[in-house]
Design a protein around this motif. Structure first.
Motif: not given
Length: 315
Positions: A114-117, A122, A179, A183-184, A187
């Motif tokens: 789960k990541v935040n765009d 999320p 991972d 995430r980087e 985002g």
């Protein structure tokens, strides 16, 4: 450009089958001499036989067997002496310490995380990664590849002698770094962008997103001598807590787009009907009747339900 510290082993290398014969000759010869010297009570010769037997045991420690796409990192009392990659059965200096590595390609099918765009929503995103070792020096000495992450009970020396153990340590390293890279990259982009059709999004970015992901992974994994063969996003969805809301938003967007097409077609059909009536002199309509006709046709053409006409039988 960074200087490459890896180099091929250039020390003494002998045919393994020849040295196998020599080792057997030394072992059984020393045993035979010791038995004979013991019977004859020749203590000097017995001492020589014992020394010869110890030497044979040392010789037995120098054998190497390599399969295709395997490597051995050789150390001499802690000093790096080179990387041995020749396939076959060989004998080298038995005082060299041997570290086993595999150069074969490996897959990583990472579980979605789960990541935040970019807009803060999320999302669940996963990747598929193909990687392999390209620099054995960095792999062995730039990162701690002698222990398995998360399991301090494992013996470091035992793992150093096991290809599976060392490669499992690399897999843990690759998983953590992948991972972080995922995430980087995630985002930096929105899952889906409605207002700006030119903006790259995670959903339709495709090859561009995958290229940036490969670049980030190369940057993070190069310090460990790991080459990224291929990397791509293989799973993308909204997180469960907002999936239902986002689905309704997409449905609303689809309905609006469909309605725009329906209205556009309806207007075209009404205009065609009015023009056809006027050109064929079927009936002459004033502005009020034209407005009523347009209203009725628009209701019929744009409505979801079938029209129920009312027939006027009066004058």
């Amino acid at each position: 450009m960074e200087e490459k510290k890896e180099f091929a082993f250039s020390g003494i290398t002998l045919n393994g089958f020849l040295m196998l014969f020599v080792s057997l000759l030394l072992t059984f010869g020393s045993i035979g001499i010791a038995i004979w010297a013991g019977i004859e009570e020749l203590f000097a010769i017995l001492t020589f036989a014992i020394i010869l037997f110890v030497i044979s045991i040392i010789v037995w420690c120098g054998f190497l067997q390599l399969e295709p796409n395997e490597a051995r990192v050789l150390l001499f009392f802690g000093k790096y002496r080179g990387t041995f990659t020749r396939t076959g059965y060989y004998w080298v200096n038995p005082f060299l310490t041997v570290k086993k590595l595999s150069l074969r390609a490996r897959n990583l099918d990472a579980e979605p995380i789960k990541v935040n765009d970019k807009t803060g929503n999320p999302v669940m995103i996963g990747l598929m990664l193909v990687w392999k070792l390209s620099d054995t020096y960095k792999a062995m000495f730039e990162i701690d590849s002698q222990t398995i992450a998360g399991d301090p009970t494992k013996n470091a020396n035992a793992l150093g002698a096991s290809v599976a153990g060392v490669m499992q340590a690399f897999e843990n390293f690759v998983k953590i770094q992948s991972d972080a890279a995922l995430r980087e990259v995630a985002g930096q982009y929105a899952y889906d962008e409605e207002n700006d059709s030119e903006a790259i999004t995670l959903r339709d970015g495709g090859d561009e997103i995958n290229r940036q992901l490969e670049a980030k992974l190369d940057e993070r994994l190069s310090m460990a001598g790991i080459e990224v063969v291929e990397a791509r996003i293989n799973y993308l969805a909204y997180a469960p807590e907002i999936a239902a809301v986002m689905l309704r938003r997409q449905q609303a967007s689809a309905i609006i787009s469909a309605r725009e097409k329906i209205v556009e077609g309806a207007v075209s059909m009404v205009k065609m009907a009015l023009d056809k009536l006027a050109d064929d002199n079927v009936v002459t309509l004033d502005d009020d009747r034209k407005a009523a006709m347009v209203s009725n046709l628009m209701v019929v053409l744009c409505g979801d339900d079938s029209a129920q006409p009312v027939v006027n039988t009066g004058a």
